[in-house]
Design a protein around this motif. Structure first.
Motif, PDB file in Angstrom:
ATOM      1  N   THR A 121      -6.783  -0.730  -9.413  1.00  0.00           N
ATOM      2  CA  THR A 121      -8.116  -0.677  -8.988  1.00  0.00           C
ATOM      3  C   THR A 121      -8.236  -0.802  -7.393  1.00  0.00           C
ATOM      4  O   THR A 121      -7.953  -2.168  -6.723  1.00  0.00           O
ATOM      5  N   PHE A 122      -8.909   0.160  -6.326  1.00  0.00           N
ATOM      6  CA  PHE A 122      -9.215  -0.706  -4.848  1.00  0.00           C
ATOM      7  C   PHE A 122     -10.339  -0.424  -5.061  1.00  0.00           C
ATOM      8  O   PHE A 122     -11.601   0.395  -5.559  1.00  0.00           O
TER       9      PHE A 122
ATOM     10  N   ASN B 151       2.554   7.076  -4.935  1.00  0.00           N
ATOM     11  CA  ASN B 151       0.899   6.810  -5.865  1.00  0.00           C
ATOM     12  C   ASN B 151      -0.295   7.964  -5.374  1.00  0.00           C
ATOM     13  O   ASN B 151       0.190   8.225  -4.443  1.00  0.00           O
ATOM     14  N   TYR B 152      -1.286   8.086  -5.672  1.00  0.00           N
ATOM     15  CA  TYR B 152      -2.549   8.468  -5.530  1.00  0.00           C
ATOM     16  C   TYR B 152      -3.816   7.733  -5.388  1.00  0.00           C
ATOM     17  O   TYR B 152      -3.498   7.261  -6.616  1.00  0.00           O
TER      18      TYR B 152
ATOM     19  N   GLN C  79      -6.648  14.056  -4.989  1.00  0.00           N
ATOM     20  CA  GLN C  79      -6.071  12.714  -4.939  1.00  0.00           C
ATOM     21  C   GLN C  79      -5.301  12.503  -3.473  1.00  0.00           C
ATOM     22  O   GLN C  79      -4.059  13.207  -4.311  1.00  0.00           O
ATOM     23  N   PRO C  80      -5.401  12.124  -3.253  1.00  0.00           N
ATOM     24  CA  PRO C  80      -4.163  11.808  -1.833  1.00  0.00           C
ATOM     25  C   PRO C  80      -2.961  10.918  -2.808  1.00  0.00           C
ATOM     26  O   PRO C  80      -3.148  10.149  -2.122  1.00  0.00           O
ATOM     27  N   GLU C  81      -2.199  11.287  -1.420  1.00  0.00           N
ATOM     28  CA  GLU C  81      -0.799  10.107  -2.148  1.00  0.00           C
ATOM     29  C   GLU C  81      -0.353   9.187  -0.736  1.00  0.00           C
ATOM     30  O   GLU C  81      -1.222   9.637   0.070  1.00  0.00           O
ATOM     31  N   ILE C  82      -0.435   8.490  -1.028  1.00  0.00           N
ATOM     32  CA  ILE C  82      -0.622   6.614  -0.627  1.00  0.00           C
ATOM     33  C   ILE C  82       1.085   7.222   0.125  1.00  0.00           C
ATOM     34  O   ILE C  82       2.225   6.861  -1.097  1.00  0.00           O
ATOM     35  N   THR C  83       1.508   7.543   1.351  1.00  0.00           N
ATOM     36  CA  THR C  83       2.235   7.978   1.549  1.00  0.00           C
ATOM     37  C   THR C  83       2.761   6.013   2.741  1.00  0.00           C
ATOM     38  O   THR C  83       3.593   5.922   3.454  1.00  0.00           O
TER      39      THR C  83
ATOM     40  N   ARG D 244      -9.595   4.193  -8.615  1.00  0.00           N
ATOM     41  CA  ARG D 244      -8.471   4.343  -9.802  1.00  0.00           C
ATOM     42  C   ARG D 244      -7.181   4.437  -8.457  1.00  0.00           C
ATOM     43  O   ARG D 244      -7.038   5.605  -7.905  1.00  0.00           O
ATOM     44  N   ILE D 245      -6.229   3.841  -8.514  1.00  0.00           N
ATOM     45  CA  ILE D 245      -5.059   4.321  -8.030  1.00  0.00           C
ATOM     46  C   ILE D 245      -3.900   4.816  -9.728  1.00  0.00           C
ATOM     47  O   ILE D 245      -3.511   3.683 -10.053  1.00  0.00           O
ATOM     48  N   ILE D 246      -3.089   5.993  -9.184  1.00  0.00           N
ATOM     49  CA  ILE D 246      -2.934   6.666 -10.494  1.00  0.00           C
ATOM     50  C   ILE D 246      -1.538   7.210  -9.862  1.00  0.00           C
ATOM     51  O   ILE D 246      -0.866   6.877  -8.631  1.00  0.00           O
TER      52      ILE D 246
END
Length: 224
Positions: free
Chosen positions: A129-130, A158-159, A170-174, A217-219
């Motif tokens: 959670t952010f 993650n997204y 829901q942007p991807e965490i790169t 949320r980070i999913i």
């Protein structure tokens, strides 16, 4: 994710045939920022009369503005459907319909993670959670969200689930960057994520959400 896409396709097909009142209310309630001033006035009139009819109070007179009267010419439910359809047709890529991955029914709210029909839950996709604190944009770089990771752990791939903020992203965490934050004699490290795909008009909305300290949320799996 394939099951979700299949269910979403089925839902959209049925939506094109006829929009039920539950879906229409979901859209007008969650995406009020896309309402015109005329539509907002018409919905206010509908809600006032609905509440007062229930309480057996007086009925509010129809506003005199012809553009509002045009919306209210139909019965209240049809007026709500027409407004919802207008929003959906105008912003098709910016509306997130929170569809159950199992039965393809619409959840009650944009942030719900349990289906009210088959009771399927998809909380398990959340790994962290952010807490959103703000946004910034660097001229030569990306548009960033920054804040604090208040629970869990994240990994690349993650997204960020921005659908809980009524955004269809829901942007991807790169990648991410750390930044030193000093406030009230307290020094701590925040984390910032680049999210360039967010529409420029939606970036101001994200700043409003940050002012209210909303959580994201980070999913593990993207649902859109």
């Amino acid at each position: 994710m394939l099951a979700y896409k299949s269910n979403l396709f089925k839902f959209v097909v049925s939506l094109n045939e006829t929009m039920d009142l539950t879906t229409a209310q979901y859209i007008v309630n969650n995406y009020r920022r896309f309402l015109t001033a005329t539509e907002s006035a018409a919905l206010l009139h509908i809600r006032r009369n609905s509440a007062n009819t229930t309480l057996r109070h007086h009925i509010y007179q129809t506003p005199e503005a012809p553009e509002i009267q045009a919306i209210l010419a139909d019965d209240p439910e049809e007026s709500i459907r027409k407004i919802a359809n207008r929003i959906l047709n105008t912003y098709p890529d910016r509306i997130f319909l929170n569809i159950c991955p199992r039965c393809a029914q619409l959840a009650r709210t944009h942030f719900a993670r349990q289906c009210p029909y088959c009771y399927y839950q998809w909380h398990q996709q959340t790994v962290a959670t952010f807490q959103l604190k703000g946004t910034f944009h660097l001229r030569s770089k990306s548009f960033f969200l920054f804040g604090e990771l208040i629970s869990g752990n994240l990994n690349k791939g993650n997204y960020l689930d921005l659908t809980t903020l009524m955004l269809n992203y829901q942007p991807e965490i790169t990648s991410w960057e750390f930044m030193l934050n000093k406030s009230s004699n307290n020094v701590h490290e925040d984390i910032a994520f680049p999210v360039d795909e967010v529409h420029p008009e939606e970036r101001a909305w994200l700043q409003e959400m940050a002012a209210a300290s909303h959580k994201i949320r980070i999913i593990t799996e993207k649902r859109v």
